[in-house]
Structures are given as structure tokens and as C-alpha cells.
Design a protein around this motif. Structure first.
Motif, short mmCIF file in Angstrom:
data_model
loop_
_atom_site.label_atom_id
_atom_site.label_comp_id
_atom_site.label_asym_id
_atom_site.label_seq_id
_atom_site.Cartn_x
_atom_site.Cartn_y
_atom_site.Cartn_z
N SER A 129 137.59 76.24 139.89
CA SER A 129 138.66 75.25 140.00
C SER A 129 139.27 75.15 141.39
O SER A 129 139.96 74.17 141.68
N VAL A 130 139.03 76.13 142.28
CA VAL A 130 139.66 76.07 143.61
C VAL A 130 138.66 76.25 144.75
O VAL A 130 139.06 76.45 145.90
N ASN A 131 137.37 76.15 144.45
CA ASN A 131 136.37 76.33 145.51
C ASN A 131 135.27 75.27 145.51
O ASN A 131 134.24 75.46 146.16
N ARG A 132 135.50 74.18 144.84
CA ARG A 132 134.51 73.09 144.86
C ARG A 132 134.39 72.54 146.28
O ARG A 132 135.26 72.72 147.14
N ASN A 133 133.29 71.86 146.53
CA ASN A 133 133.03 71.14 147.80
C ASN A 133 132.91 72.07 149.01
O ASN A 133 132.89 71.60 150.14
N LYS A 134 132.85 73.39 148.79
CA LYS A 134 132.74 74.33 149.90
C LYS A 134 131.33 74.90 149.99
O LYS A 134 130.57 74.87 149.03
N ARG A 135 131.01 75.46 151.16
CA ARG A 135 129.77 76.19 151.34
C ARG A 135 130.09 77.68 151.47
O ARG A 135 131.11 78.03 152.06
N SER A 136 129.25 78.52 150.92
CA SER A 136 129.51 79.97 150.93
C SER A 136 128.62 80.68 151.93
O SER A 136 127.39 80.54 151.92
N LEU A 137 129.27 81.48 152.79
CA LEU A 137 128.58 82.35 153.73
C LEU A 137 128.96 83.79 153.37
O LEU A 137 130.14 84.15 153.45
N ALA A 138 127.99 84.59 152.96
CA ALA A 138 128.26 85.98 152.58
C ALA A 138 127.90 86.88 153.75
O ALA A 138 126.73 86.96 154.15
N VAL A 139 128.91 87.56 154.33
CA VAL A 139 128.70 88.35 155.54
C VAL A 139 129.61 89.57 155.52
O VAL A 139 130.74 89.52 155.02
N ASP A 140 129.11 90.67 156.06
CA ASP A 140 129.89 91.91 156.13
C ASP A 140 130.65 91.94 157.45
O ASP A 140 130.07 92.19 158.51
N LEU A 141 131.96 91.69 157.39
CA LEU A 141 132.77 91.64 158.61
C LEU A 141 133.03 93.02 159.19
O LEU A 141 133.58 93.13 160.29
N LYS A 142 132.65 94.07 158.48
CA LYS A 142 132.83 95.42 159.00
C LYS A 142 131.72 95.79 159.98
O LYS A 142 131.78 96.84 160.62
N THR A 143 130.70 94.92 160.08
CA THR A 143 129.61 95.16 161.03
C THR A 143 129.81 94.31 162.26
O THR A 143 130.37 93.21 162.21
#
Length: 412
Positions: free
Chosen positions: A74-88
Motif C-alpha cells: 500500500s505504500v511502495n507502489r510505482n517504486k524500484r527496489s535496489l537491495a544493497v548492503d550499506l555496511k560494505t
């Protein structure tokens, strides 16, 4: 970076606006979804485990995949997802490259998190001076006022409580009550969206970005504006008034045979219309009821007169009598909303695909209607990391580099 990596993003008033979205839960994602609805390319940056709301239901009965439930959808439509480890370091390198070509960054971490990651506004603006950096937190960012509660975590109920909303909501002054929907999140989201658009407008004129800061508590207080002026003008702290209004009468809810209706007569002319419609012409111009101030002083008699009419009728029957004459509306359940033609013709109940289910689901549509560049629900919420390769390719990474990132566990 090539913008608008998906053809379907090349529509809407915000087409061409690139947003890097670090937000999670409700306040931040609701804000960035509004931008996405109107054509912005919103890249949702997620940890390799995904936004925590992906595992929050409800889920469709036949959904064995459970990639996400209704909350996330309900709150993430129309978006693209990038899965990334920000600790690296590799993950942070990816984000710095993307942000250098972006217009907006949005985050809702606790104050100091982005600084520890080396992704603070001050660092990012060095290589992208036109960047709009927007943050929504419970008590705001120290840059624009260091709250004593700056490090306190906050959710909807916290901002509703401390922003004054609960204190004027409830059956009486002794029973503060939470407002049903998560307005302690969604109201700050709307404020943040306005701030972002204002800053974008200025950046397009000047080439200069800025920091946009919204505290959830501040936004709720702003919406509860009357508690401030009432206290200032009268010296008394407003309290809950149940389903009545302290300054207007009649203005609230009234019992019916099958529920409740709302009636709001903020003018004397509407009062005359209402009194005549309910068969109480004797009250229409009587001195004790002729003005709003008089009706507030005699509100018990006003409410009794109206409920003598409403209690013996259904919501539908009352609507046929009052609809179009005075400000009126039945108190709807979700079932009644789904059945009302208004929400169908206004495209406010939109079907989207639910991965893992054979049956489409409905989510709320786009409430802001633009005649020449309308916002739309173009695409369901993304799967975790669904667009990682697409985004990195557009950013100039080679297939070999992307494969190495994946091998090192930097991306999904």
C-alpha cells in the motif's frame, strides 16, 4: 546514470525527478510513494533482508510466496527496489554514485545514522550541490533545532500523543484516544513531500540544493492548529470533546438506526436548512438557536433535536433527505466504501498484482488529480532487489562488476 530506467516512469508531472529512497515503515515510504505516483523515478534502497514491513500482513489466503503483504504493497507502489548492503564499502560506493546523479535523497533513520555511513548531507552535497536531502524523524533533525528528544525513536502513536492530537480526541477529557489511521506518520509524510517539492522548485531556479527537515511531532501539532490558538487566546488547554466541536454546533456525529452520520452546519444558513429538513422549523430562527454562538450555548438541545430525527432512520434514509442540502456524510465501513460509486469513478480503489496470489488486490488510489499530467498507479510494489541489476546497469556498472558485487554479498 540514465534516468527513468523504466518506460512506464516517463509520465506524470514529476517525470525526470530521480529520488533515492532510504525510508522504511510508513512515514517515509508514504512520502516517496506520492512522488512516485506523479512520475518521479523512486529507487527504494533496501537492506538485503528488505524493509521490515515486507513481513507484515495481511497476506492473501493463497499467497505462499509472501514476498510482501498489504502494508508494504500500500505504500511502495510505482517504486524500484535496489537491495544493497550499506555496511560494505562497495554498497556505499554504489549509493554515492547513484546520489551524485540524483535530485533527491529521502531517509527516516535516527539522527546520526547516515553520518556514520559516510552519507551525510554535508558529504553528499560536496559532489552534488543541487541535491535535496529530506529527512523525517520523530523529533526532527538537530540541524534545524536540536530537540531534547532527538535520539528517541518514534512511531505514529508517539507523535499523535506528543503532537497534541490524542489530547483532543476521545469521548471525554479523561480518555485520550488514538486516531484510527496512522496519521502520526502520514501527516508528516505529506509535509515532507511539500518541503521536497518546494526545495526542488528552488533548486531548478538556483542550482542549489538544501536540507529538508520534518519532525513527526511538529507536523501533528501543525495539523492540530486550534489547540495552539485556543490556549493562547483563552489561557485554557483544550481537551477531548467526543464527537462534538468546541466552537461550532451542530458539528459532529449523530446516531442512526444502523450506525452514525456526520452533520456539520458551520453557518447559520446551513442551520436553517437543517432545521427545516428535519421538521423543526420552530428552531430555524428562534433566538436561542439563530446564531452559532447561541447553538453552542444550547448544544444539548440542538443535539437532542437532531438525534430525535436521525435515531429512527437509516443512514441511507437520512442521506436522501439531507444530501445536497447541508454538509452531511454517513460514517462508512470499508464494505460501504467499496460499494460506493464515488470511489469507483474517482479511481480510488485500484487493482494491482499481488505476487504469489492468483487474485489481484485493491489499494487506495491517487487522490491528487492533475488534468494534464495525472498521477497513476502504474506498477505494484517491487519484489526485494527486483531492479538491482537494471539500476546498476543504468549507473554504468558492467555485468562483470555487478556479478562481483553479488559474489561479495554487496547486492542481492
Amino acid at each position: 546514470m540514465q534516468r527513468d530506467g523504466q518506460q512506464h516512469l516517463k509520465t506524470g508531472a514529476l517525470s525526470g525527478l530521480l529520488v533515492i529512497d532510504f525510508t522504511q515503515m510508513l512515514a517515509g515510504p508514504f512520502c516517496t510513494q506520492i512522488l512516485a505516483d506523479h512520475g518521479a523515478d523512486v529507487i527504494k534502497v533496501e537492506a538485503l533482508t528488505g524493509d521490515g514491513t515486507r513481513i507484515t500482513g495481511p497476506f492473501c489466503a493463497d499467497d505462499n510466496l509472501r514476498a510482501f503483504g498489504g502494508y508494504f504493497q500500500s505504500v511502495n507502489r510505482n517504486k524500484r527496489s535496489l537491495a544493497v548492503d550499506l555496511k560494505t564499502e562497495g554498497g556505499r560506493e554504489i549509493l554515492r554514485r547513484l546520489i551524485d546523479e540524483s535530485d533527491v535523497v529521502v531517509e527516516n533513520f535516527r539522527a546520526g545514522v547516515m553520518e556514520r555511513l559516510g552519507l551525510s548531507y554535508e558529504v553528499l552535497r560536496e559532489t552534488n550541490p543541487r541535491l535535496i536531502y529530506a529527512a523525517v524523524r520523530g523529533f526532527g533533525d538537530p540541524r534545524s533545532g536540536a530537540s531534547p528528544y532527538a535520539q528517541w525513536p518514534a512511531y505514529d502513536v508517539v507523535s499523535q500523543a506528543m503532537g497534541g492530537m490524542m489530547g483532543i480526541t476521545g469521548p471525554d477529557r479523561h480518555t485520550p484516544t488514538k486516531v484510527g489511521p496512522g496519521v502520526g506518520d502520514t501527516i508528516p509524510a505529506l509535509m515532507l513531500c511539500i518541503g521536497i517539492l518546494a526545495a526542488v522548485h528552488r533548486a531548478r531556479d538556483t542550482g542549489e540544493g538544501q536540507f529538508v527537515d520534518v519532525a513527526m511531532t511538529d507536523a501533528v501539532l501543525a495539523i492540530c492548529e486550534r489547540i495552539v490558538y485556543q490556549a493562547s487566546y483563552t489561557g485554557a488547554a483544550p481537551a477531548a470533546e467526543g464527537n462534538r466541536h468546541p466552537l461550532l454546533c451542530p458539528f459532529g456525529l449523530f446516531r442512526t438506526r444502523d450506525g452514525h452520520v456526520s452533520i456539520a452546519c458551520a453557518t447559520d444558513a446551513f442551520w436553517v436548512e437543517l432545521a427545516c429538513a428535519i421538521g423543526r422549523e420552530d428552531l430555524a430562527h428562534a433566538p436561542a438557536f439563530a446564531t452559532n454562538a447561541a447553538r453552542v450555548a444550547h448544544q444539548e438541545q440542538v443535539i437532542d433535536a437532531i438525534e430525535a430525527f436521525t435515531r429512527v432512520r437509516s443512514k441511507r434514509e437520512i442521506g436522501l433527505i439531507l444530501g445536497g442540502k447541508v454538509p452531511f456524510g454517513p460514517v462508512y465501513t470499508a464494505t460501504e466504501i467499496f460499494a460506493d460509486e464515488h470511489y469507483a469513478v474517482r479511481e480510488m480503489l485500484v487493482e494491482v498484482e499481488q505476487p504469489g496470489s492468483a487474485i489481484p488486490v485493491k489499494i487506495a488510489g491517487v487522490p491528487i488529480k492533475l488534468s494534464e499530467s495525472p498521477g497513476t498507479v502504474r506498477h505494484r510494489a517491487p519484489m526485494l532487489g527486483e531492479h538491482t541489476e537494471e539500476i546498476l546497469t543504468a549507473a554504468g556498472y558492467s555485468p562483470h562488476q555487478i556479478a562481483k558485487f553479488r559474489d561479495f554479498g554487496t547486492i542481492l
